[in-house]
Structure formats: C-alpha cells, structure tokens
Design an enzyme around this catalytic site. Structure first.
Site, PDB file in Angstrom:
ATOM      1  N   ASP A  83       0.849  -1.191   0.000  1.00 52.73           N
ATOM      2  CA  ASP A  83       0.000   0.000   0.000  1.00 52.73           C
ATOM      3  C   ASP A  83       0.888   1.246   0.000  1.00 52.73           C
ATOM      4  O   ASP A  83       1.873   1.327   0.742  1.00 52.73           O
ATOM      5  CB  ASP A  83      -0.926   0.003   1.218  1.00 52.73           C
ATOM      6  CG  ASP A  83      -2.074   0.984   1.058  1.00 52.73           C
ATOM      7  OD1 ASP A  83      -3.226   0.524   0.896  1.00 52.73           O
ATOM      8  OD2 ASP A  83      -1.820   2.208   1.089  1.00 52.73           O
ATOM      9  N   ILE A  84       0.534   2.220  -0.811  1.00 55.13           N
ATOM     10  CA  ILE A  84       1.354   3.432  -0.959  1.00 55.13           C
ATOM     11  C   ILE A  84       1.292   4.305   0.298  1.00 55.13           C
ATOM     12  O   ILE A  84       2.186   5.130   0.525  1.00 55.13           O
ATOM     13  CB  ILE A  84       0.900   4.220  -2.215  1.00 55.13           C
ATOM     14  CG1 ILE A  84       2.020   5.097  -2.741  1.00 55.13           C
ATOM     15  CG2 ILE A  84      -0.361   5.040  -1.927  1.00 55.13           C
ATOM     16  CD1 ILE A  84       1.751   5.687  -4.125  1.00 55.13           C
ATOM     17  N   ASN A 139     -12.835  -2.933   2.308  1.00 49.14           N
ATOM     18  CA  ASN A 139     -13.733  -1.785   2.286  1.00 49.14           C
ATOM     19  C   ASN A 139     -14.595  -1.927   1.041  1.00 49.14           C
ATOM     20  O   ASN A 139     -14.070  -1.920  -0.077  1.00 49.14           O
ATOM     21  CB  ASN A 139     -12.925  -0.482   2.258  1.00 49.14           C
ATOM     22  CG  ASN A 139     -12.089  -0.299   3.517  1.00 49.14           C
ATOM     23  OD1 ASN A 139     -12.502  -0.679   4.603  1.00 49.14           O
ATOM     24  ND2 ASN A 139     -10.909   0.273   3.373  1.00 49.14           N
ATOM     25  N   HIS A 185     -10.137  -5.299  -3.388  1.00 50.16           N
ATOM     26  CA  HIS A 185      -8.821  -5.569  -2.793  1.00 50.16           C
ATOM     27  C   HIS A 185      -8.940  -5.963  -1.345  1.00 50.16           C
ATOM     28  O   HIS A 185      -9.820  -5.476  -0.624  1.00 50.16           O
ATOM     29  CB  HIS A 185      -7.896  -4.351  -2.953  1.00 50.16           C
ATOM     30  CG  HIS A 185      -8.488  -3.057  -2.503  1.00 50.16           C
ATOM     31  ND1 HIS A 185      -9.359  -2.333  -3.281  1.00 50.16           N
ATOM     32  CD2 HIS A 185      -8.356  -2.368  -1.355  1.00 50.16           C
ATOM     33  CE1 HIS A 185      -9.729  -1.237  -2.619  1.00 50.16           C
ATOM     34  NE2 HIS A 185      -9.136  -1.247  -1.436  1.00 50.16           N
ATOM     35  N   LEU A 186      -8.035  -6.823  -0.946  1.00 51.86           N
ATOM     36  CA  LEU A 186      -7.937  -7.296   0.439  1.00 51.86           C
ATOM     37  C   LEU A 186      -6.757  -6.571   1.073  1.00 51.86           C
ATOM     38  O   LEU A 186      -5.617  -6.730   0.622  1.00 51.86           O
ATOM     39  CB  LEU A 186      -7.692  -8.803   0.380  1.00 51.86           C
ATOM     40  CG  LEU A 186      -7.850  -9.690   1.596  1.00 51.86           C
ATOM     41  CD1 LEU A 186      -9.237  -9.574   2.191  1.00 51.86           C
ATOM     42  CD2 LEU A 186      -7.572 -11.138   1.189  1.00 51.86           C
ATOM     43  N   HIS A 187      -7.025  -5.746   2.094  1.00 54.09           N
ATOM     44  CA  HIS A 187      -5.939  -5.132   2.856  1.00 54.09           C
ATOM     45  C   HIS A 187      -5.381  -6.156   3.833  1.00 54.09           C
ATOM     46  O   HIS A 187      -6.143  -6.779   4.574  1.00 54.09           O
ATOM     47  CB  HIS A 187      -6.452  -3.957   3.702  1.00 54.09           C
ATOM     48  CG  HIS A 187      -6.892  -2.756   2.939  1.00 54.09           C
ATOM     49  ND1 HIS A 187      -6.092  -1.645   2.775  1.00 54.09           N
ATOM     50  CD2 HIS A 187      -8.059  -2.479   2.314  1.00 54.09           C
ATOM     51  CE1 HIS A 187      -6.754  -0.725   2.093  1.00 54.09           C
ATOM     52  NE2 HIS A 187      -7.950  -1.205   1.800  1.00 54.09           N
ATOM     53  N   GLY A 219     -16.297   2.640   3.028  1.00 62.03           N
ATOM     54  CA  GLY A 219     -15.041   3.381   2.954  1.00 62.03           C
ATOM     55  C   GLY A 219     -14.177   3.018   1.757  1.00 62.03           C
ATOM     56  O   GLY A 219     -12.987   3.334   1.736  1.00 62.03           O
ATOM     57  N   GLN A 220     -14.771   2.377   0.741  1.00 64.76           N
ATOM     58  CA  GLN A 220     -13.983   2.011  -0.436  1.00 64.76           C
ATOM     59  C   GLN A 220     -13.638   3.246  -1.255  1.00 64.76           C
ATOM     60  O   GLN A 220     -14.521   4.073  -1.535  1.00 64.76           O
ATOM     61  CB  GLN A 220     -14.755   1.007  -1.307  1.00 64.76           C
ATOM     62  CG  GLN A 220     -13.932   0.470  -2.472  1.00 64.76           C
ATOM     63  CD  GLN A 220     -14.627  -0.666  -3.227  1.00 64.76           C
ATOM     64  OE1 GLN A 220     -15.793  -0.978  -2.965  1.00 64.76           O
ATOM     65  NE2 GLN A 220     -13.912  -1.272  -4.156  1.00 64.76           N
TER      66      GLN A 220
END
Ligand code: 5GP
Ligand code: ZN
Length: 118
Positions: free
Chosen positions: A33-34, A93, A106-108, A99-100
């Site tokens: 993640d950036i 999300n 995607h899976l955090h 909160g997407q």
C-alpha cells in the site's frame, strides 16, 4: 484478462503504474500500500477487474478463496509473526458506506505488533 482502462489497480496490474510487488500468479497480484496504515500493509487483488464484492460471480469464488489462503503466507514473508501469537488484520472496504476509495476489489493485509492498539 478483463481490465478497465480507467481503473488505477488495473493499471498497476498491467505495469502501467509502478508498484512494489509482493506476489503474482496467473490471476492474483499483491503489492504494498502506498500509504501504509501499519508496519506491514499490502493489498491482494484479482488481476481481472472486479469493482467490488457484488461484481464477483460464482466462478470467482475459488480465486477469492485463494486470496484469503495467500494472506498468511505473504504476511509472514512481509514480516508478520506467524500463528496465534502473531497474525494480521484483513479488511475489505466495500462501497461508499464501507469506505472504499478504489473500485477494484482488494484485500488489505495489515500487520506488525497490533499497530491499531497504539
Ligand atoms: P480503499 O479505501 O479503497 O479500501 O483503499 C485503497 C487503498 O489503496 C488505500 O489504502 C491507498 O493507500 C491505496 N492506494 C491508492 N492509490 C495507490 C497507488 O497508486 N499505489 C498503491 N500502491 N496503493 C495505492
Ligand atoms: Zn480494475
């Protein structure tokens, strides 16, 4: 492969936007993640464009299951402690109320020593 030309993560999958790759196979890509929210924070995504969970169909279920199954292995490789004493947090999300922000499913995977407790 089904890519959306306007989708940020589709561009990352195609290498059009650089990313720090964590894992790749025929149908799954993972990258850091950036803007990490934890000492370990990466995203596991389908290579094909699925905007959100509602976009998934029964044919996608094995791939979605593999994303979950990959999480502990990749988390360990990225520095999370394995097993019950270690671990990580998985977050999806989904939609505006969830909160997407990026509409490519995607899976955090977030880990480290319980960063959300600090
Ligand atoms: P969401 O809120 O949609 O679940 O999360 C999107 C995530 O994508 C955020 O954690 C954000 O930091 C990350 N992100 C957004 N743009 C980029 C990018 O260009 N590269 C990478 N590696 N991550 C990004
Ligand atoms: Zn996409």
């Amino acid at each position: 492969m089904n890519h959306d030309p306007n989708c940020l993560f589709c561009k990352i999958v195609q290498g059009l936007i650089p990313s720090q790759k964590v894992y790749e196979d025929a149908e799954i890509y993972a990258f850091k993640d950036i803007n990490p929210a934890a000492p370990v924070h990466f995203l596991i995504i389908p290579k094909k464009h699925l905007a959100m969970l509602e976009s998934a169909e029964p044919v996608d279920a094995p791939m979605l299951g593999r994303m979950m199954e990959l999480a502990p292995r990749l988390a360990k490789e990225q520095g999370c402690r394995p097993g019950q004493d270690g671990g990580f947090r998985l977050v999806v999300n989904n939609g505006a109320d969830g909160g997407q922000e990026v509409y490519h499913l995607h899976l955090h995977v977030m880990g480290g020593p319980r960063p959300w407790k600090k």
